[in-house]
Design a protein around this motif. Structure first.
Motif, PDB file in Angstrom:
ATOM      1  N   ALA A  63       0.829  -1.210   0.000  1.00  0.00           N
ATOM      2  CA  ALA A  63       0.000   0.000   0.000  1.00  0.00           C
ATOM      3  C   ALA A  63       0.863   1.259   0.000  1.00  0.00           C
ATOM      4  N   LEU A  64       1.940   1.281   0.780  1.00  0.00           N
ATOM      5  CA  LEU A  64       2.810   2.448   0.810  1.00  0.00           C
ATOM      6  C   LEU A  64       3.504   2.647  -0.530  1.00  0.00           C
ATOM      7  N   TRP A  65       3.922   1.536  -1.150  1.00  0.00           N
ATOM      8  CA  TRP A  65       4.583   1.625  -2.454  1.00  0.00           C
ATOM      9  C   TRP A  65       3.643   2.196  -3.504  1.00  0.00           C
ATOM     10  N   ASP A 111     -10.864   3.573   2.477  1.00  0.00           N
ATOM     11  CA  ASP A 111     -11.240   3.354   3.868  1.00  0.00           C
ATOM     12  C   ASP A 111     -10.121   3.791   4.807  1.00  0.00           C
ATOM     13  N   ALA A 112      -8.881   3.433   4.465  1.00  0.00           N
ATOM     14  CA  ALA A 112      -7.750   3.797   5.315  1.00  0.00           C
ATOM     15  C   ALA A 112      -7.608   5.311   5.408  1.00  0.00           C
ATOM     16  N   ALA A 113      -7.734   5.996   4.269  1.00  0.00           N
ATOM     17  CA  ALA A 113      -7.578   7.450   4.256  1.00  0.00           C
ATOM     18  C   ALA A 113      -8.664   8.133   5.076  1.00  0.00           C
ATOM     19  N   GLU A 114      -9.885   7.639   4.960  1.00  0.00           N
ATOM     20  CA  GLU A 114     -10.998   8.256   5.693  1.00  0.00           C
ATOM     21  C   GLU A 114     -10.942   7.945   7.186  1.00  0.00           C
ATOM     22  N   THR A 115     -10.313   6.828   7.543  1.00  0.00           N
ATOM     23  CA  THR A 115     -10.298   6.389   8.936  1.00  0.00           C
ATOM     24  C   THR A 115      -9.087   6.896   9.692  1.00  0.00           C
ATOM     25  N   PHE A 116      -7.942   7.035   8.997  1.00  0.00           N
ATOM     26  CA  PHE A 116      -6.726   7.502   9.673  1.00  0.00           C
ATOM     27  C   PHE A 116      -6.807   9.023   9.800  1.00  0.00           C
ATOM     28  N   ARG A 117      -7.490   9.490  10.821  1.00  0.00           N
ATOM     29  CA  ARG A 117      -7.675  10.912  11.067  1.00  0.00           C
ATOM     30  C   ARG A 117      -7.281  11.203  12.507  1.00  0.00           C
ATOM     31  N   LEU A 118      -6.096  11.780  12.688  1.00  0.00           N
ATOM     32  CA  LEU A 118      -5.661  12.117  14.035  1.00  0.00           C
ATOM     33  C   LEU A 118      -6.526  13.212  14.630  1.00  0.00           C
ATOM     34  N   ILE A 119      -7.043  14.073  13.772  1.00  0.00           N
ATOM     35  CA  ILE A 119      -8.107  14.997  14.157  1.00  0.00           C
ATOM     36  C   ILE A 119      -9.280  14.681  13.261  1.00  0.00           C
ATOM     37  N   ILE A 166      -6.573   0.085  11.004  1.00  0.00           N
ATOM     38  CA  ILE A 166      -5.933   0.582   9.792  1.00  0.00           C
ATOM     39  C   ILE A 166      -5.073  -0.501   9.139  1.00  0.00           C
ATOM     40  N   CYS A 167      -4.394  -1.287   9.962  1.00  0.00           N
ATOM     41  CA  CYS A 167      -3.484  -2.311   9.412  1.00  0.00           C
ATOM     42  C   CYS A 167      -4.241  -3.296   8.527  1.00  0.00           C
ATOM     43  N   ASP A 168      -5.462  -3.640   8.902  1.00  0.00           N
ATOM     44  CA  ASP A 168      -6.259  -4.528   8.056  1.00  0.00           C
ATOM     45  C   ASP A 168      -6.616  -3.855   6.738  1.00  0.00           C
ATOM     46  N   MET A 169      -6.864  -2.566   6.764  1.00  0.00           N
ATOM     47  CA  MET A 169      -7.275  -1.854   5.549  1.00  0.00           C
ATOM     48  C   MET A 169      -6.142  -1.767   4.530  1.00  0.00           C
ATOM     49  N   VAL A 170      -4.890  -1.650   4.997  1.00  0.00           N
ATOM     50  CA  VAL A 170      -3.774  -1.513   4.058  1.00  0.00           C
ATOM     51  C   VAL A 170      -3.103  -2.851   3.757  1.00  0.00           C
ATOM     52  N   ARG A 171      -3.670  -3.932   4.254  1.00  0.00           N
ATOM     53  CA  ARG A 171      -3.121  -5.256   3.938  1.00  0.00           C
ATOM     54  C   ARG A 171      -3.529  -5.641   2.521  1.00  0.00           C
ATOM     55  N   VAL A 172      -2.582  -6.119   1.721  1.00  0.00           N
ATOM     56  CA  VAL A 172      -2.844  -6.431   0.321  1.00  0.00           C
ATOM     57  C   VAL A 172      -3.396  -7.846   0.186  1.00  0.00           C
ATOM     58  N   GLY A 173      -4.419  -7.996  -0.656  1.00  0.00           N
ATOM     59  CA  GLY A 173      -4.989  -9.303  -0.921  1.00  0.00           C
ATOM     60  C   GLY A 173      -4.255 -10.012  -2.045  1.00  0.00           C
ATOM     61  N   ALA A 174      -4.700 -11.213  -2.355  1.00  0.00           N
ATOM     62  CA  ALA A 174      -4.028 -12.029  -3.359  1.00  0.00           C
ATOM     63  C   ALA A 174      -4.040 -11.375  -4.734  1.00  0.00           C
ATOM     64  N   ASP A 175      -5.062 -10.588  -5.022  1.00  0.00           N
ATOM     65  CA  ASP A 175      -5.171  -9.927  -6.316  1.00  0.00           C
ATOM     66  C   ASP A 175      -4.746  -8.463  -6.267  1.00  0.00           C
TER      67      ASP A 175
END
Length: 774
Positions: A181-183, A667-675, A651-660
Motif C-alpha cells: 500500500a505504501l509503495w 477506507d484507510a484514508a478516511e479512517t486515519f484521522r488524528l483529528i 488501519i493495518c487490516d485496511m492496508v493489507r494487500v490481498g491475493a489480487d
C-alpha cells in the motif's frame, strides 16, 4: 482529428487562447514521474503511469469540449460533469489490457497497481472492492476506454520501453504490513506531483521559476555551524550551557553513522531542538539525503521552532506546513491545484498530523508530497506524543520508510517511549516496534545527563484520588509572584484564569488553543519579555511585577520559558515531566525549582489523556523516591501501551494487500484521522482585536480569487479549531459564518466571538480539538 489533441488551455494576457499539447504533456509527466520514482527503484512503473494517466483526453468528447469552451478547468474531473468528457479511467483499462497481454497472469497485478494510480489521479486512491473494481467495469468507463484507444497514437499506447518488473519488494507481503500500500501511494505521489508540475509549467510559468533557488543542505549546514559558534561565544558559562554544548557535540560526532533509526533522549531544557537539527543537517550532508522533515505534535511548537530555524538558515529555505487549507474536494480549480504543497524545500517544519495523515491519505493534495520524503531525515520531536490509538500503523510505516525509502529517523524526546522494547507488552499486544539492535541512542550516558540536569523537585498531593476545587487551587496559584499553572482542558484554563484574576489581575496571562497561532505567538513573546523584565528587576533589587500564566498543555512542549514554581493538574507521567521543563529551566535558582501536582475537580477529556492520567496513578502507586526518575518512564509507557488499543481503527487490516492486489485505500484514508474532521471545524478569526484589517483583506482575496499558497500560509496564522457540535449554534448566534465556496471553513463575524486575552468564545467545549491542529 484535424488539430493535434490538447491537454489544457489558458487565456493569455492579450486574450489569446494558448493550447497545451496532449502528447507533450503525457511524455513530460512520464519523464517527471520516472525521475521521482527512480529514487526508490520504481522508475518504469511511474513512467507508464505518467504516459497513460490522461489517455481519456484523446476521446473526441473531451477534445470538442476543451476547444469550444476554452475552460482552463476542463481537465479537472468533478468540474466537468458530462460523462462524455471524463478521462481518468481509460488509462487504467488500457494498462489492464496491455500488461495482461504482455506479461500473462502476472500482468494482472501490474495492471492493478497502475489502475489505482491512474484512475485515482483526480478523485484519489480508491478501494478495489466497492470502488475501483465497479468503476472500471461500468458502461461509461468502457465507452471512455473505447473512444480513447481508437484516437490515441501508437507511440503512447505501446511505447518502446521495458515493461514494469512485477517481481521484487513492493508486492511481496514478506516485506512487512502495509508495504504494498505504501509503495502504491508513493507511485501515486510521483504521478500526481508530476502532473501538477507540468500543468503548472503551462498554466503559470512564473510558478515554475519560483520553485528554484533553494540553498543546498551543505550551505544550510555552514550557516547553522556559524550560528552555533556565535551562540556558544555569547552563552554564559553556566553548568546548564556546558551540558547543552556537550549534547550538541555528541550529536555532531554521531552524524557520520550509517542511516537508520536514532533516539535523542535529553531532559527538557537540554537543547534537543538545535542538537537534533545539528545531527540531521550533518547526517544529511554526509549521506546525501535530500531534505530534513521536522515533525512536531503541536502548532504552538511549530511556530516557535520554525522561527528559530528561519533565523538560522533563512526564511526562503523553509516550508512551514500545518494548514487545513488543502483544496476542498469538489471545489478544486486550476488555481487551488497550484496552491497545494509538495514539500519542495530543503527544510520542512510540519505537524505529526500533516505527516502521518499524508502517509495514509488518498487525496491528491495530501499525497503529492510523499515522494519527497524519500531519502530524507525525519526528526520526530516529542516522540512520546505519537498517538497511541494509531501507534501500530505509524510504526509500520516508519519502519518501511527506513528500510525501503532511504529515510533516517530521529526520535527526539525527554521521555523516550518504549518503541524498541521486545518484552512483556509486545507479547500481550504484539506491537511491531523497532528492533533494539537497530536503534542508536545519540547520547552516550543518558542517566548521567539526567542526573546532571536535575533542576526541580516534584511535590505530590497526599492523595491522588482526592480532587480539589478550583477556588482553592486559584488561591494557591495567586499566592506566588511568578508561577505557571497547567491544566488539561481549555475550559479549565478559562475558569482558573477567571478565579486567579479575582485575587490579582496584574501580570496575568492565558494560553490555550482557542487563541489563534498569531495570538499565541504574541502572548508567548509577551510572557518571555515579562519574565526577562522581572529577572532584571530582581537582579537590581527593584520592585518586580508579578507574572502568572494559566495554560493548557500546549505550553509543555518546545515553549522555552522558565518559572520558579509550576502547578500541574494530574496527567500522564510524560506531561508532568514536560511541565517540569518550564521550571528552573536555565538552573537560574539557587536551589531546585518546584513542580506541584494537584488533582483538579474535572477529569481530562475521555480517551488517551484520561488513560495517561490513570496510568500515571498506577505507576505512582506506593511511590518511593523521585516521581520523575528516568527508570519510571519505560514502565509507564509499557503500562500505557498494554492497556491501549494500538490500532483502534484497524488501519493495518485496511492496508493489507490481498491475493489480487486489492487494498482498501479509501477506507484507510478516511479512517486515519488524528483529528476527526467530523468533530472539528476551522474558524478564521479577526486578530488583533480592533485592528484586523490584514485578516479582513486576506479573507476578501480568498473569497474573490480562491486559495494561493502565500494566502493560505497567512490565514493559517489566524485560525482556531472548534467542535462541530458548537458550529451550528455559533452560526445561528451570528458569531461566525461559513465562507462561500469553502465548506467547513468559517470566519468570525461578531466582535464578541474573539477575546483579546482568552481567544475564541466557545462555550461548553469539552476538550481540545486543536491540540494537534494541522
Amino acid at each position: 482529428m484535424n488539430s493535434p489533441p490538447i491537454a489544457h488551455v489558458r487565456i493569455a494576457t492579450d486574450g489569446a487562447v494558448v493550447e497545451h499539447s496532449l502528447d507533450e504533456h503525457l511524455n513530460q509527466v512520464s519523464i517527471f514521474a520516472r525521475d521521482f520514482a527512480a529514487r526508490f527503484n520504481s522508475a518504469t512503473w511511474a513512467a507508464y503511469a505518467g504516459l497513460w494517466h490522461d489517455l481519456g483526453k484523446y476521446r473526441p468528447g473531451f477534445q470538442r469540449y476543451i476547444r469550444q469552451s476554452h475552460d482552463p478547468d476542463a481537465h479537472i474531473e468533478g468540474r466537468v460533469v458530462d460523462r462524455l468528457k471524463t478521462h481518468s479511467a481509460a488509462g487504467a483499462l488500457w494498462a489492464e489490457q496491455h500488461l495482461t497481454a504482455a506479461l500473462g497472469p502476472q500482468g494482472r497485478i501490474a495492471a492493478r497497481v497502475l489502475g489505482y494510480v491512474i484512475a485515482g489521479h483526480h478523485a484519489g486512491l480508491d478501494n478495489w472492492t466497492n470502488g475501483l473494481k465497479q468503476r472500471l467495469a461500468s458502461e461509461d468507463t468502457r465507452r471512455e476506454f473505447d473512444e480513447s484507444r481508437i484516437a490515441a497514437p501508437a507511440g503512447i499506447l505501446c511505447p518502446q520501453a521495458a515493461l514494469p518488473d512485477i517481481g521484487g519488494v513492493a508486492v511481496d507481503p514478506r516485506n512487512g504490513p502495509g508495504s504494498f500500500a505504501l509503495w502504491v501511494r508513493m507511485l501515486f505521489s510521483c504521478l500526481v506531483d508530476a502532473d501538477f508540475l507540468d500543468t503548472e509549467r503551462f498554466m503559470d510559468p512564473r510558478k515554475t521559476t519560483q520553485r528554484t533557488g533553494f540553498a543546498g543542505l551543505a550551505t544550510l549546514l555552514d550557516r547553522f555551524d556559524s550560528h552555533m559558534r556565535q551562540v556558544a561565544a555569547k552563552a554564559p558559562a553556566t553548568p546548564v550551557n556546558t551540558l547543552r554544548a556537550d549534547v550538541l557535540r555528541q550529536c555532531c560526532d554521531k552524524a557520520a553513522r550509517n542511516p537508520g533509526v536514532f533516539t535523542l533522549t535529553v531532559p527538557t531544557g537540554g537543547g534537543k531542538t538545535l542538537s537534533s537539527m545539528a545531527f540531521a543537517l550533518r547526517h544529511a550532508v554526509t549521506h546525501g539525503k535530500r531534505r530534513i522533515i521536522y515533525a512536531i505534535p503541536y502548532t504552538s511548537i511549530i511556530e516557535q521552532t520554525a522561527d528559530i530555524f528561519r533565523g538560522i538558515v533563512g526564511d526562503e529555505n523553509i516550508v512551514e506546513h500545518h494548514s487545513n487549507a488543502d483544496a476542498t474536494p469538489g471545489s478544486e480549480s486550476a488555481r487551488s491545484r497550484l496552491a497545494c504543497e509538495n514539500w519542495d524545500a530543503p527544510l520542512i517544519v510540519t505537524t505529526n498530523v500533516q505527516l502521518f495523515e499524508s502517509l495514509f491519505a488518498g487525496r491528491t493534495a495530501r499525497c503529492r508530497k510523499l515522494h519527497n520524503i524519500v531519502d530524507s531525515v525525519i526528526v520526530l520531536d516529542e516522540a512520546q506524543l505519537l498517538p497511541v490509538e494509531f501507534l501500530q500503523p505509524i510504526l509500520d510505516v516508519l519502519r518501511l520508510l527506513v528500510s525501503d525509502y532511504g529515510v533516517t529517523l530521529v526520535l527526539c524526546t525527554a521521555t523516550q517511549p518504549a518503541l524498541t522494547s521486545s518484552t512483556r507488552f509486545d507479547a500481550r499486544r504484539n506491537l511491531r516496534g523497532f528492533a533494539p539492535q537497530d536503534v542508536t541512542e545519540l547520547i552516550d550516558d543518558v542517566p548521567k545527563l539526567y542526573a546532571a540536569l536535575r533542576r526541580i523537585q516534584v511535590r505530590l498531593p497526599e492523595s491522588l484520588e482526592a480532587p480539589r476545587e478550583w477556588p482553592d487551587i486559584a488561591a494557591d496559584v495567586a499566592a506566588h509572584e511568578a508561577v505557571l499553572a497547567i491544566v488539561n482542558r481549555r475550559k479549565d484554563a478559562r475558569e482558573l484564569h477567571r478565579l486567579v484574576k479575582t485575587h490579582d489581575a496584574d501580570g496575568l496571562w492565558h494560553l490555550s488553543a482557542l487563541m489563534c497561532p498569531q495570538h499565541r505567538s504574541d502572548a508567548i513573546a509577551g510572557i518571555k519579555a515579562a519574565l526577562a523584565d522581572r529577572r532584571e528587576a530582581v537582579r537590581r533589587g527593584a520592585p518586580a511585577r508579578p507574572i502568572r500564566v494559566v495554560s493548557t498543555q500546549l505550553v509543555e512542549a518546545g515553549v522555552d520559558m522558565s518559572f520558579p514554581v509550576v502547578f500541574r493538574a494530574l496527567a500522564g507521567l510524560d506531561s508532568i515531566a514536560q511541565a517540569g521543563g518550564r521550571c528552573n529551566r536555565e538552573g537560574e535558582l539557587a536551589g531546585l525549582g518546584e513542580v506541584r501536582v494537584f488533582v483538579p475537580p474535572t477529569d481530562p477529556p475521555p480517551g488517551l489523556l484520561r488513560q495517561a492520567r490513570d496510568t500515571c496513578k498506577k505507576v505512582w502507586h506506593r511511590l518511593e523516591g523521585d516521581p520523575l526518575a528516568l527508570e519510571r518512564f519505560p514502565d509507564y509507557f509499557r503500562h500505557l501501551y498494554a492497556d491501549a488499543r494500538l490500532d483502534a481503527r484497524q488501519i493495518c487490516d485496511m492496508v493489507r494487500v490481498g491475493a489480487d492486489g486489492d487494498v482498501r485505500f479509501r477506507d484507510a484514508a478516511e479512517t486515519f484521522r488524528l483529528i476527526d474532521d467530523a468533530e472539528a471545524a476551522t474558524v478564521i478569526v479577526r486578530y488583533p482585536v480592533n485592528n484586523s484589517a490584514d485578516v479582513d483583506q486576506w479573507i476578501g482575496i480568498l473569497e474573490r480569487d480562491g486559495p494561493e499558497r502565500w494566502l493560505m500560509r497567512k490565514l493559517q496564522r489566524y485560525a482556531v479549531s472548534v467542535y462541530q457540535q458548537d458550529i451550528a449554534r455559533l452560526v445561528a448566534q451570528g458569531d461566525i459564518r461559513e465562507l462561500g465556496g469553502f465548506p467547513g471553513l468559517y470566519v468570525q463575524v461578531s466582535d464578541l466571538f474573539y477575546d483579546a486575552t482568552l481567544g475564541a468564545n466557545v462555550d461548553g467545549v469539552p476538550g481540545d480539538p486543536a491540540s494537534l491542529a494541522i
